[in-house]
Structures are given as C-alpha cells and as structure tokens.
Design a protein around this motif. Structure first.
Motif, mmCIF file in Angstrom:
data_model
loop_
_atom_site.group_PDB
_atom_site.id
_atom_site.type_symbol
_atom_site.label_atom_id
_atom_site.label_comp_id
_atom_site.label_asym_id
_atom_site.label_seq_id
_atom_site.Cartn_x
_atom_site.Cartn_y
_atom_site.Cartn_z
ATOM 1 N N MET A 74 4.876 4.120 -10.817
ATOM 2 C CA MET A 74 4.163 4.208 -9.540
ATOM 3 C C MET A 74 3.320 2.957 -9.310
ATOM 4 S SD MET A 74 4.900 6.922 -7.759
ATOM 5 C CE MET A 74 3.482 7.088 -6.667
ATOM 6 N N SER A 75 3.102 2.164 -10.363
ATOM 7 C CA SER A 75 2.332 0.927 -10.202
ATOM 8 C C SER A 75 3.050 -0.062 -9.273
ATOM 9 C CB SER A 75 2.038 0.280 -11.551
ATOM 10 O OG SER A 75 3.237 -0.171 -12.157
ATOM 11 N N GLU A 76 4.346 0.156 -9.016
ATOM 12 C CA GLU A 76 5.067 -0.689 -8.058
ATOM 13 C C GLU A 76 4.481 -0.559 -6.650
ATOM 14 O OE1 GLU A 76 9.349 -0.562 -8.149
ATOM 15 O OE2 GLU A 76 9.343 -0.297 -10.334
ATOM 16 N N TYR A 77 3.727 0.494 -6.411
ATOM 17 C CA TYR A 77 3.108 0.707 -5.101
ATOM 18 C C TYR A 77 1.636 0.305 -5.091
ATOM 19 C CZ TYR A 77 7.375 3.192 -4.117
ATOM 20 O OH TYR A 77 8.710 3.500 -3.934
ATOM 21 N N GLN A 78 1.181 -0.337 -6.167
ATOM 22 C CA GLN A 78 -0.224 -0.735 -6.251
ATOM 23 C C GLN A 78 -0.598 -1.593 -5.046
ATOM 24 O OE1 GLN A 78 -1.242 -1.798 -10.161
ATOM 25 N NE2 GLN A 78 -3.419 -1.924 -9.722
ATOM 26 N N GLY A 79 -1.708 -1.234 -4.422
ATOM 27 C CA GLY A 79 -2.184 -1.955 -3.245
ATOM 28 C C GLY A 79 -1.699 -1.371 -1.935
ATOM 29 N N ASP A 80 -0.795 -0.391 -2.000
ATOM 30 C CA ASP A 80 -0.290 0.253 -0.775
ATOM 31 C C ASP A 80 -1.015 1.565 -0.521
ATOM 32 O OD1 ASP A 80 1.604 -1.745 -0.474
ATOM 33 O OD2 ASP A 80 3.249 -0.560 -1.302
ATOM 34 N N VAL A 81 -1.061 1.955 0.732
ATOM 35 C CA VAL A 81 -1.487 3.297 1.124
ATOM 36 C C VAL A 81 -0.227 4.153 1.056
ATOM 37 C CG1 VAL A 81 -2.360 4.724 3.012
ATOM 38 C CG2 VAL A 81 -3.361 2.461 2.586
ATOM 39 N N LEU A 82 -0.342 5.338 0.458
ATOM 40 C CA LEU A 82 0.825 6.197 0.257
ATOM 41 C C LEU A 82 0.616 7.580 0.868
ATOM 42 C CD1 LEU A 82 1.380 5.469 -3.548
ATOM 43 C CD2 LEU A 82 2.535 4.360 -1.609
ATOM 44 N N LEU A 83 1.703 8.149 1.351
ATOM 45 C CA LEU A 83 1.726 9.556 1.728
ATOM 46 C C LEU A 83 2.817 10.184 0.869
ATOM 47 C CD1 LEU A 83 0.394 11.622 3.623
ATOM 48 C CD2 LEU A 83 2.307 11.251 5.202
#
Length: 168
Positions: free
Chosen positions: A18-27
């Motif tokens: 999930m660190s691949e989405y670091q810096g993103d806002v997620l739903l």
C-alpha cells in the motif's frame, strides 16, 4: 501505523504494498458486483477520473460476505467491473472484510474509523474509508452514502499538505 504498512493482493494475483499510494488521498471501498449498491461503481469511477491527476485513487476490494453478492472469482469480478460498470480504478483480490479471516487492512480501517454507535463491524457492501495523504483514516462512509457527496471531503484533503491537521 498507517494504511501504507499493509500489503495487499491485486486482482491479477500480484502482491502490492500500500506504500505505492503514499502521498495520495484514497477512498477504499469493499465492493460487490451483484449488490443493489453496485450502481455506485459509476460514481466511484467518476471520482477517480476527476481527481486522479491531483493524487487521488479509489481502491476497490471485492467481498462476498454479504448475501454472497460477489460470487465470482477475481477474473470474473474484474471482467464484470470493466464491462458492466466501466471500472478502471485499481481492484484487488476478493477478501473478507469482517470476521476471523478479515484482511488485516480492513481490520485496521475498521479500528481507525468506527461506524454507527461506535461499531467496528462493516455492515454491508460499499462501505467507504477516506484516507489522507499521510495514510491516516479520516472518515468512514456508509454503504448508502452516494460517492458524489464525498467529493467535498476529497477536495479538502487534496488541498492539504501531508502532515497538516485535518478536519473532515
């Protein structure tokens, strides 16, 4: 601890941090193609398309725990999502979101954002968890909550720098 500490399996069967989405806002959403709320796939896709260039992603986690409304296997689910709902946002392998076999990511999400009356349990398909750029779970939205009504909360998080206090 944040959502970035977890590893998940993509709908193609590949391990992904999930660190691949670091810096993103997620739903993050537990989904089901045979559910009455499946029409939300279209609204979720609209949100994903509208904000993806600003660092936002919808992440779909199929689950068959609620009236077996996700009966298929990963390849069938992926095909149904693409053909029936036009989904191109990331989908992950079918998981349990409650009970003794609950995926660790969903255990974390439900601990961080409780539902009605402080309940930890996910009650149905299309429960949505909004996560800020630092990986902190900000809010849980109920299955009946229209994804389009989440847009103002997403915009607020997209405008904030990582580490800033959040008031959603």
């Amino acid at each position: 601890m944040s959502v970035y500490n977890f590893q998940v399996e993509t709908i193609k069967g590949e391990k992904q941090s999930m660190s691949e989405y670091q810096g993103d806002v997620l739903l993050i959403v537990n989904t089901a193609t045979k559910c009455g709320f499946a029409r939300q796939f279209e609204s979720l896709q609209e949100l994903h398309d509208r904000y993806k260039d600003r660092g936002f992603a919808v992440l779909g986690f199929p689950c068959g725990q609620f009236a077996n409304q996700e009966p298929g296997h990963d390849a069938e689910i992926e095909q149904a999502c693409q053909l029936n709902f036009g989904v191109s946002f990331p989908l992950f392998s079918k998981i349990d979101v409650k009970g003794p076999q609950a995926d660790p990511l969903f255990e974390y999400l439900t601990n961080e954002a409780r539902g009605i009356l402080g309940s930890k349990a996910i009650k149905w398909n299309f429960t949505k968890f909004l996560v800020d750029r630092s990986g902190k779970v900000i809010r849980r939205f109920a299955p009946a909550d229209d994804p389009a009504r989440i847009a103002p909360h997403i915009e607020k998080l997209l405008e904030q720098r990582p580490g800033s206090p959040v008031h959603s």
